[in-house]
Design a protein around this motif. Structure first.
Motif, PDB file in Angstrom:
ATOM      1  N   VAL A  50     108.654   4.671 -16.302  1.00  0.00           N
ATOM      2  CA  VAL A  50     108.995   5.879 -15.550  1.00  0.00           C
ATOM      3  C   VAL A  50     107.972   6.984 -15.817  1.00  0.00           C
ATOM      4  O   VAL A  50     107.628   7.762 -14.926  1.00  0.00           O
ATOM      5  CB  VAL A  50     110.426   6.347 -15.885  1.00  0.00           C
ATOM      6  N   SER A  51     107.456   7.036 -17.037  1.00  0.00           N
ATOM      7  CA  SER A  51     106.417   8.013 -17.357  1.00  0.00           C
ATOM      8  C   SER A  51     105.176   7.775 -16.503  1.00  0.00           C
ATOM      9  O   SER A  51     104.547   8.737 -16.012  1.00  0.00           O
ATOM     10  CB  SER A  51     106.065   7.929 -18.845  1.00  0.00           C
ATOM     11  N   ASP A  52     104.804   6.515 -16.336  1.00  0.00           N
ATOM     12  CA  ASP A  52     103.647   6.208 -15.487  1.00  0.00           C
ATOM     13  C   ASP A  52     103.922   6.597 -14.038  1.00  0.00           C
ATOM     14  O   ASP A  52     103.032   7.119 -13.344  1.00  0.00           O
ATOM     15  CB  ASP A  52     103.313   4.719 -15.585  1.00  0.00           C
ATOM     16  N   PHE A  53     105.161   6.362 -13.585  1.00  0.00           N
ATOM     17  CA  PHE A  53     105.542   6.798 -12.236  1.00  0.00           C
ATOM     18  C   PHE A  53     105.385   8.315 -12.112  1.00  0.00           C
ATOM     19  O   PHE A  53     104.847   8.818 -11.112  1.00  0.00           O
ATOM     20  CB  PHE A  53     106.992   6.394 -11.956  1.00  0.00           C
ATOM     21  N   ALA A  54     105.853   9.046 -13.129  1.00  0.00           N
ATOM     22  CA  ALA A  54     105.759  10.504 -13.104  1.00  0.00           C
ATOM     23  C   ALA A  54     104.302  10.953 -13.028  1.00  0.00           C
ATOM     24  O   ALA A  54     103.967  11.908 -12.304  1.00  0.00           O
ATOM     25  CB  ALA A  54     106.433  11.089 -14.343  1.00  0.00           C
ATOM     26  N   LYS A  55     103.457  10.259 -13.759  1.00  0.00           N
ATOM     27  CA  LYS A  55     102.022  10.597 -13.742  1.00  0.00           C
ATOM     28  C   LYS A  55     101.428  10.358 -12.359  1.00  0.00           C
ATOM     29  O   LYS A  55     100.697  11.200 -11.827  1.00  0.00           O
ATOM     30  CB  LYS A  55     101.297   9.753 -14.787  1.00  0.00           C
ATOM     31  N   GLN A  56     101.740   9.206 -11.786  1.00  0.00           N
ATOM     32  CA  GLN A  56     101.167   8.858 -10.480  1.00  0.00           C
ATOM     33  C   GLN A  56     101.673   9.767  -9.361  1.00  0.00           C
ATOM     34  O   GLN A  56     100.909  10.151  -8.463  1.00  0.00           O
ATOM     35  CB  GLN A  56     101.507   7.392 -10.144  1.00  0.00           C
ATOM     36  N   LYS A  57     102.952  10.125  -9.443  1.00  0.00           N
ATOM     37  CA  LYS A  57     103.565  10.919  -8.371  1.00  0.00           C
ATOM     38  C   LYS A  57     103.573  12.417  -8.667  1.00  0.00           C
ATOM     39  O   LYS A  57     104.059  13.202  -7.849  1.00  0.00           O
ATOM     40  CB  LYS A  57     105.007  10.449  -8.139  1.00  0.00           C
ATOM     41  N   LYS A  58     103.061  12.798  -9.868  1.00  0.00           N
ATOM     42  CA  LYS A  58     103.034  14.207 -10.275  1.00  0.00           C
ATOM     43  C   LYS A  58     104.444  14.803 -10.272  1.00  0.00           C
ATOM     44  O   LYS A  58     104.714  15.826  -9.640  1.00  0.00           O
ATOM     45  CB  LYS A  58     102.087  15.011  -9.388  1.00  0.00           C
ATOM     46  N   VAL A  59     105.334  14.126 -11.013  1.00  0.00           N
ATOM     47  CA  VAL A  59     106.735  14.521 -11.130  1.00  0.00           C
ATOM     48  C   VAL A  59     107.042  14.835 -12.584  1.00  0.00           C
ATOM     49  O   VAL A  59     106.638  14.091 -13.488  1.00  0.00           O
ATOM     50  CB  VAL A  59     107.663  13.379 -10.643  1.00  0.00           C
ATOM     51  N   PHE A  60     107.769  15.904 -12.846  1.00  0.00           N
ATOM     52  CA  PHE A  60     108.162  16.257 -14.207  1.00  0.00           C
ATOM     53  C   PHE A  60     109.195  15.246 -14.706  1.00  0.00           C
ATOM     54  O   PHE A  60     110.161  14.932 -14.022  1.00  0.00           O
ATOM     55  CB  PHE A  60     108.780  17.653 -14.226  1.00  0.00           C
ATOM     56  N   PHE A  61     108.987  14.742 -15.938  1.00  0.00           N
ATOM     57  CA  PHE A  61     109.898  13.739 -16.519  1.00  0.00           C
ATOM     58  C   PHE A  61     110.170  14.083 -17.980  1.00  0.00           C
ATOM     59  O   PHE A  61     109.251  14.172 -18.789  1.00  0.00           O
ATOM     60  CB  PHE A  61     109.286  12.348 -16.409  1.00  0.00           C
ATOM     61  N   LEU A  62     111.454  14.251 -18.305  1.00  0.00           N
ATOM     62  CA  LEU A  62     111.878  14.429 -19.694  1.00  0.00           C
ATOM     63  C   LEU A  62     112.474  13.116 -20.184  1.00  0.00           C
ATOM     64  O   LEU A  62     113.560  12.726 -19.752  1.00  0.00           O
ATOM     65  CB  LEU A  62     112.911  15.553 -19.812  1.00  0.00           C
ATOM     66  N   GLY A  63     111.760  12.433 -21.054  1.00  0.00           N
ATOM     67  CA  GLY A  63     112.290  11.216 -21.667  1.00  0.00           C
ATOM     68  C   GLY A  63     113.304  11.596 -22.727  1.00  0.00           C
ATOM     69  O   GLY A  63     112.972  12.279 -23.693  1.00  0.00           O
ATOM     70  N   ALA A  64     114.536  11.143 -22.549  1.00  0.00           N
ATOM     71  CA  ALA A  64     115.590  11.524 -23.489  1.00  0.00           C
ATOM     72  C   ALA A  64     115.527  10.712 -24.775  1.00  0.00           C
ATOM     73  O   ALA A  64     115.609  11.253 -25.878  1.00  0.00           O
ATOM     74  CB  ALA A  64     116.958  11.354 -22.831  1.00  0.00           C
ATOM     75  N   GLU A  65     115.356   9.402 -24.646  1.00  0.00           N
ATOM     76  CA  GLU A  65     115.565   8.503 -25.782  1.00  0.00           C
ATOM     77  C   GLU A  65     114.385   7.626 -26.182  1.00  0.00           C
ATOM     78  O   GLU A  65     114.288   7.258 -27.353  1.00  0.00           O
ATOM     79  CB  GLU A  65     116.774   7.601 -25.479  1.00  0.00           C
ATOM     80  N   PRO A  66     113.483   7.213 -25.294  1.00  0.00           N
ATOM     81  CA  PRO A  66     112.431   6.271 -25.696  1.00  0.00           C
ATOM     82  C   PRO A  66     111.705   6.745 -26.955  1.00  0.00           C
ATOM     83  O   PRO A  66     111.287   7.898 -27.040  1.00  0.00           O
ATOM     84  CB  PRO A  66     111.484   6.267 -24.491  1.00  0.00           C
ATOM     85  N   LEU A  67     111.532   5.849 -27.924  1.00  0.00           N
ATOM     86  CA  LEU A  67     111.013   6.255 -29.229  1.00  0.00           C
ATOM     87  C   LEU A  67     109.588   5.797 -29.511  1.00  0.00           C
ATOM     88  O   LEU A  67     108.977   6.265 -30.471  1.00  0.00           O
ATOM     89  CB  LEU A  67     111.936   5.722 -30.336  1.00  0.00           C
ATOM     90  N   THR A  68     109.040   4.889 -28.704  1.00  0.00           N
ATOM     91  CA  THR A  68     107.703   4.401 -28.985  1.00  0.00           C
ATOM     92  C   THR A  68     106.695   5.543 -29.065  1.00  0.00           C
ATOM     93  O   THR A  68     106.747   6.502 -28.283  1.00  0.00           O
ATOM     94  CB  THR A  68     107.227   3.383 -27.932  1.00  0.00           C
ATOM     95  N   ASP A  69     105.757   5.428 -29.998  1.00  0.00           N
ATOM     96  CA  ASP A  69     104.759   6.474 -30.159  1.00  0.00           C
ATOM     97  C   ASP A  69     103.831   6.567 -28.959  1.00  0.00           C
ATOM     98  O   ASP A  69     103.226   7.615 -28.709  1.00  0.00           O
ATOM     99  CB  ASP A  69     103.955   6.228 -31.435  1.00  0.00           C
ATOM    100  N   ALA A  70     103.704   5.488 -28.202  1.00  0.00           N
ATOM    101  CA  ALA A  70     102.840   5.510 -27.022  1.00  0.00           C
ATOM    102  C   ALA A  70     103.323   6.520 -25.988  1.00  0.00           C
ATOM    103  O   ALA A  70     102.525   7.025 -25.188  1.00  0.00           O
ATOM    104  CB  ALA A  70     102.783   4.115 -26.395  1.00  0.00           C
ATOM    105  N   PHE A  71     104.608   6.847 -26.024  1.00  0.00           N
ATOM    106  CA  PHE A  71     105.207   7.695 -24.988  1.00  0.00           C
ATOM    107  C   PHE A  71     104.551   9.078 -24.928  1.00  0.00           C
ATOM    108  O   PHE A  71     104.315   9.612 -23.845  1.00  0.00           O
ATOM    109  CB  PHE A  71     106.707   7.828 -25.251  1.00  0.00           C
TER     110      PHE A  71
END
Length: 399
Positions: free
Chosen positions: A109-130
């Protein structure tokens, strides 16, 4: 199956046309999570964001309008999450997105947000890559990352006499990230440590007997555990039966969270060093107010998911209010460096990587009066466990 629910204030509308009604009158926010895949966390999480939504709208909403949330179930599948994200933006006209649980889904979803220029607040994903190697201009995170929680746990693990360590973690992005960073941080503190074994069961499909047998064969003095949910129950039960934990130290991500600790009941292990949420022992004005409101609305105690959902919507309301607009670039600028009050105290979304300073409780597991609890716990402020600016700049792509 993808389910859609529209929540506005204290009532719900469940029809495709309902989102249009909400859109015409309100500011619509899109939410995505793995409700059917991991209800133990996501159902309390949904109750948390519903409570926050009620409070925001009862106090006048944002920008002179009510806030509405259109929610989708991704079924634990990255592809379905991206499809839901696209529909929320294109069909429901959501001004931003929030949510997701599993790290691989959060990254999608983060990649989608980047491609579509949409604000995204990740609530729970914990990976450091995020917020690190795959971080981007449009993505923010609420929960403390694997790095932050590993740093908290490694601080305690370094005090243990154990030198031979083994690990067990689910074989996907979250588990791989957690093991990697914990090993890195603990080895830096204790160069004498040996890593003698790794077990990587498939998430949701652990063969607990085989895993336990393999860990016993490693002859380790300490174990890092990253299992959670039903897999954790199976692992603990099999480990107890086979005596795996006797004479060994165990350090465990997330096990102190009620979602995962409560199902263990009186089989819960004693003395594991864990991160978690001992809601019954937190006495601050912010948490007292949250606990009272949550119990009044739902007649049950909160879980960590409840805090995450609640804090996500409170953060979104703060972003919108500061931006004075639903424009994406204005929202990004507003969120960078913004302070927000949560049930666990004040946090800040730092500018350099969009990671919040939300912390975690670190303590030990115990069974008291037949119930599993956290004891000897202390809240660790996330601001003290963030990766350095230099490390962020080394890993994070330039916007």
């Amino acid at each position: 199956m993808v389910n859609k629910q529209v929540w506005a204030g204290a009532f719900a509308l469940a029809a495709v046309g309902a989102s249009f009604t909400a859109r015409a009158q309100d500011i619509t926010v899109g939410e995505i999570n793995s409700y059917s895949a991991l209800p133990s966390f996501t159902e309390p999480y949904r109750k948390g964001w519903q409570l926050a939504l009620d409070e925001v709208n009862a106090s006048g909403g944002v920008l002179g309008k009510k806030l509405a949330i259109v929610s989708r179930d991704d079924g634990g599948k990255p592809g379905d999450a991206v499809t839901a994200a696209n529909e929320l933006i294109s069909n429901d006209h959501a001004v931003l997105l929030f949510g997701t649980f599993f790290s691989n889904i959060g990254l999608a979803v983060s990649d989608f947000a980047k491609q579509k220029k949409v604000f995204f607040l990740g609530a729970e994903p914990l990976t450091d890559a995020f917020t690190g190697s795959q971080g981007n201009h449009y993505t923010f995170r609420l929960r403390p990352s694997n790095y932050m929680q590993a740093a908290m746990l490694a601080e305690e693990a370094a005090k243990l006499p154990a030198k031979r360590w083994a690990t067990v973690a689910p074989n996907y992005e979250y588990g791989q990230s957690a093991v990697t960073v914990f090993k890195q941080l603990l080895s830096a503190k204790r160069p004498d440590i040996q890593w003698v074994g790794e077990q990587w069961p498939t998430q949701g499909k652990i063969d607990a007997g085989a895993v336990t047998q393999a860990l016993a064969a490693d002859n380790a003095e300490a174990i890092l555990n990253v299992e959670f949910g039903p897999d954790l129950v199976k692992f603990v039960r099999e480990g107890n039966t086979r005596g795996l934990f006797k004479g060994k130290s165990v350090v465990s991500f997330l096990t102190g969270e009620p979602e995962y600790l409560d199902p263990l009941k009186d089989e819960a292990p004693e003395g594991w060093i864990v991160t978690g949420y001992p809601w019954y022992g937190i006495h601050t004005p912010e948490h007292d107010a949250f606990l009272k409101a949550y119990q009044a609305k739902y007649n049950e105690s909160p879980r960590l998911g409840s805090v995450v959902g609640y804090s996500s919507v409170k953060s979104i309301a703060a972003f919108l209010a500061k931006a004075g607009s639903t424009d994406t670039e204005k929202l990004v600028s507003a969120a960078e460096g913004l302070g927000v009050t949560t049930p666990l105290g004040p946090i800040t979304f730092r500018k350099i990587d969009h990671q919040s300073t939300l912390g975690a409780f670190v303590g030990k597991t115990a069974v008291v009066d037949g119930k599993p609890v956290m004891v000897d716990f202390v809240y660790r402020d996330g601001a003290k466990y963030l990766p350095s600016d230099a490390e962020v700049e080394r890993l994070r792509p330039k916007d």
